[in-house]
Design a protein around this motif. Structure first.
Motif, PDB file in Angstrom:
ATOM      1  N   LYS A  62     -19.071 -15.093  -0.825  1.00  0.00           N
ATOM      2  CA  LYS A  62     -19.475 -15.817  -2.033  1.00  0.00           C
ATOM      3  C   LYS A  62     -18.289 -16.041  -2.963  1.00  0.00           C
ATOM      4  N   GLY A  63     -18.365 -17.123  -3.715  1.00  0.00           N
ATOM      5  CA  GLY A  63     -17.282 -17.439  -4.640  1.00  0.00           C
ATOM      6  C   GLY A  63     -16.104 -18.104  -3.977  1.00  0.00           C
ATOM      7  N   GLY A  64     -16.339 -18.706  -2.810  1.00  0.00           N
ATOM      8  CA  GLY A  64     -15.255 -19.403  -2.118  1.00  0.00           C
ATOM      9  C   GLY A  64     -14.293 -18.501  -1.377  1.00  0.00           C
ATOM     10  N   LYS A  65     -14.673 -17.252  -1.127  1.00  0.00           N
ATOM     11  CA  LYS A  65     -13.764 -16.305  -0.479  1.00  0.00           C
ATOM     12  C   LYS A  65     -13.709 -16.455   1.036  1.00  0.00           C
ATOM     13  N   GLY A  66     -14.713 -17.112   1.602  1.00  0.00           N
ATOM     14  CA  GLY A  66     -14.718 -17.247   3.059  1.00  0.00           C
ATOM     15  C   GLY A  66     -14.701 -15.891   3.739  1.00  0.00           C
ATOM     16  N   PHE A  67     -13.863 -15.750   4.749  1.00  0.00           N
ATOM     17  CA  PHE A  67     -13.754 -14.485   5.477  1.00  0.00           C
ATOM     18  C   PHE A  67     -12.595 -13.622   4.973  1.00  0.00           C
ATOM     19  N   SER A  68     -12.063 -13.933   3.811  1.00  0.00           N
ATOM     20  CA  SER A  68     -10.864 -13.234   3.347  1.00  0.00           C
ATOM     21  C   SER A  68     -11.070 -11.725   3.196  1.00  0.00           C
ATOM     22  N   GLU A  69     -12.215 -11.313   2.664  1.00  0.00           N
ATOM     23  CA  GLU A  69     -12.434  -9.876   2.491  1.00  0.00           C
ATOM     24  C   GLU A  69     -12.650  -9.180   3.834  1.00  0.00           C
ATOM     25  N   VAL A  70     -13.333  -9.862   4.731  1.00  0.00           N
ATOM     26  CA  VAL A  70     -13.513  -9.304   6.075  1.00  0.00           C
ATOM     27  C   VAL A  70     -12.158  -9.164   6.768  1.00  0.00           C
ATOM     28  N   ALA A  71     -11.339 -10.209   6.654  1.00  0.00           N
ATOM     29  CA  ALA A  71     -10.011 -10.179   7.273  1.00  0.00           C
ATOM     30  C   ALA A  71      -9.156  -9.057   6.692  1.00  0.00           C
ATOM     31  N   ASN A  72      -9.228  -8.881   5.392  1.00  0.00           N
ATOM     32  CA  ASN A  72      -8.446  -7.818   4.747  1.00  0.00           C
ATOM     33  C   ASN A  72      -8.836  -6.444   5.274  1.00  0.00           C
ATOM     34  N   LYS A  73     -10.139  -6.252   5.478  1.00  0.00           N
ATOM     35  CA  LYS A  73     -10.612  -4.958   5.969  1.00  0.00           C
ATOM     36  C   LYS A  73     -10.176  -4.739   7.420  1.00  0.00           C
ATOM     37  N   VAL A  74     -10.262  -5.807   8.210  1.00  0.00           N
ATOM     38  CA  VAL A  74      -9.833  -5.710   9.607  1.00  0.00           C
ATOM     39  C   VAL A  74      -8.340  -5.397   9.683  1.00  0.00           C
ATOM     40  N   HIS A  75      -7.555  -6.091   8.861  1.00  0.00           N
ATOM     41  CA  HIS A  75      -6.105  -5.855   8.854  1.00  0.00           C
ATOM     42  C   HIS A  75      -5.770  -4.440   8.392  1.00  0.00           C
ATOM     43  N   ALA A  76      -6.577  -3.926   7.458  1.00  0.00           N
ATOM     44  CA  ALA A  76      -6.341  -2.566   6.964  1.00  0.00           C
ATOM     45  C   ALA A  76      -6.536  -1.528   8.065  1.00  0.00           C
ATOM     46  N   MET A  77      -7.291  -1.893   9.105  1.00  0.00           N
ATOM     47  CA  MET A  77      -7.490  -1.004  10.246  1.00  0.00           C
ATOM     48  C   MET A  77      -6.406  -1.185  11.297  1.00  0.00           C
ATOM     49  N   GLY A  78      -5.460  -2.094  11.010  1.00  0.00           N
ATOM     50  CA  GLY A  78      -4.383  -2.326  11.958  1.00  0.00           C
ATOM     51  C   GLY A  78      -4.765  -3.256  13.089  1.00  0.00           C
ATOM     52  N   LEU A  79      -5.849  -4.042  12.895  1.00  0.00           N
ATOM     53  CA  LEU A  79      -6.327  -4.941  13.931  1.00  0.00           C
ATOM     54  C   LEU A  79      -6.125  -6.395  13.528  1.00  0.00           C
ATOM     55  N   LYS A  80      -6.263  -7.297  14.472  1.00  0.00           N
ATOM     56  CA  LYS A  80      -6.162  -8.736  14.227  1.00  0.00           C
ATOM     57  C   LYS A  80      -7.563  -9.328  14.086  1.00  0.00           C
TER      58      LYS A  80
END
Length: 224
Positions: A62-80
């Motif tokens: 919501k708010g035009g974020k798209g998958f950015s928060e999901v991507a950030n969490k995935v990256h924080a786990m060291g994954l692509k």
């Protein structure tokens, strides 16, 4: 902050040599009665005709974020992070005749608004690294050529729909500047979200469109 479940997933992922987290197809489709694989009219698109996550299924979008928060969490786990996408433009966008975002003109407009800062007109989002300032995504201007504004109906080929999702997507006219502008804006949006890879579907057999694949590859690799 990572939850216990996140940590368990990450640990198990590394133990299993998992490198990618993939969101499969129809992430943009509302989960309501009447919606199925080849249904029409249930997708969530932005004002430029681009698919965006269904906010009911993906609240963080919501708010035009798209998958950015999901991507950030995935990256924080060291994954692509990877998403499934369909080739071309959605039938829903063509029926709505949405305008096409001109990302090159957006950059040039931003440059004029900040004369003290030197920007190249070739600034863009690659799928690996953000280059344009984050708030630039809030700007937008419609694609124009030959003294007129081009829209989705000008670039969609209704006689070249996806074989197994005929009501969902169709090929884009890659010979027109407007068609290339749409594809550029589409994949730059994925890059804004932090997407590392895309799984491009409906590109085999009779659905093969080499020109579109080449354009998308150029958009991902080269400046617009």
């Amino acid at each position: 902050m990572a939850t216990t479940e996140d940590r368990v997933l990450c640990r198990r992922g590394f133990e299993s040599f998992i490198q990618y987290v993939v969101v499969d197809y129809l992430w943009y489709r509302r989960k309501v009665a009447g919606a199925y694989t080849n249904s029409l009219g249930f997708d969530v698109i932005d004002k430029w005709g681009r698919m965006i996550p269904d906010p009911e299924r993906w609240p963080s979008s919501k708010g035009g974020k798209g998958f950015s928060e999901v991507a950030n969490k995935v990256h924080a786990m060291g994954l692509k992070f990877e998403i499934h996408v369909m080739r071309g433009i959605s039938t829903q966008a063509v029926n709505a005749n949405t305008p096409i975002l001109d990302t090159v003109k957006v950059v040039l407009s931003y440059q004029k608004s900040r004369p003290s800062i030197t920007f190249s007109p070739f600034l863009y989002y690659s799928l690996k690294e953000k280059i344009i300032e984050p708030h630039l995504r809030c700007l937008g201007t419609a694609y124009e050529d030959s003294s007129r504004q081009w829209r989705a109906k000008d670039i969609g080929f209704k006689n070249r729909t996806c074989a197994w999702m005929s009501q969902g997507f169709m090929s884009v006219d890659t010979k027109s500047g407007a068609g290339r502008a749409f594809l550029r804006s589409l994949y730059q949006q994925y890059a804004e979200w932090g997407v590392d890879f895309v799984k491009n579907d409906c590109v085999f057999g009779d659905d093969l469109d080499v020109n579109e694949i080449n354009i998308v590859s150029e958009v991902k690799i080269n400046p617009p």
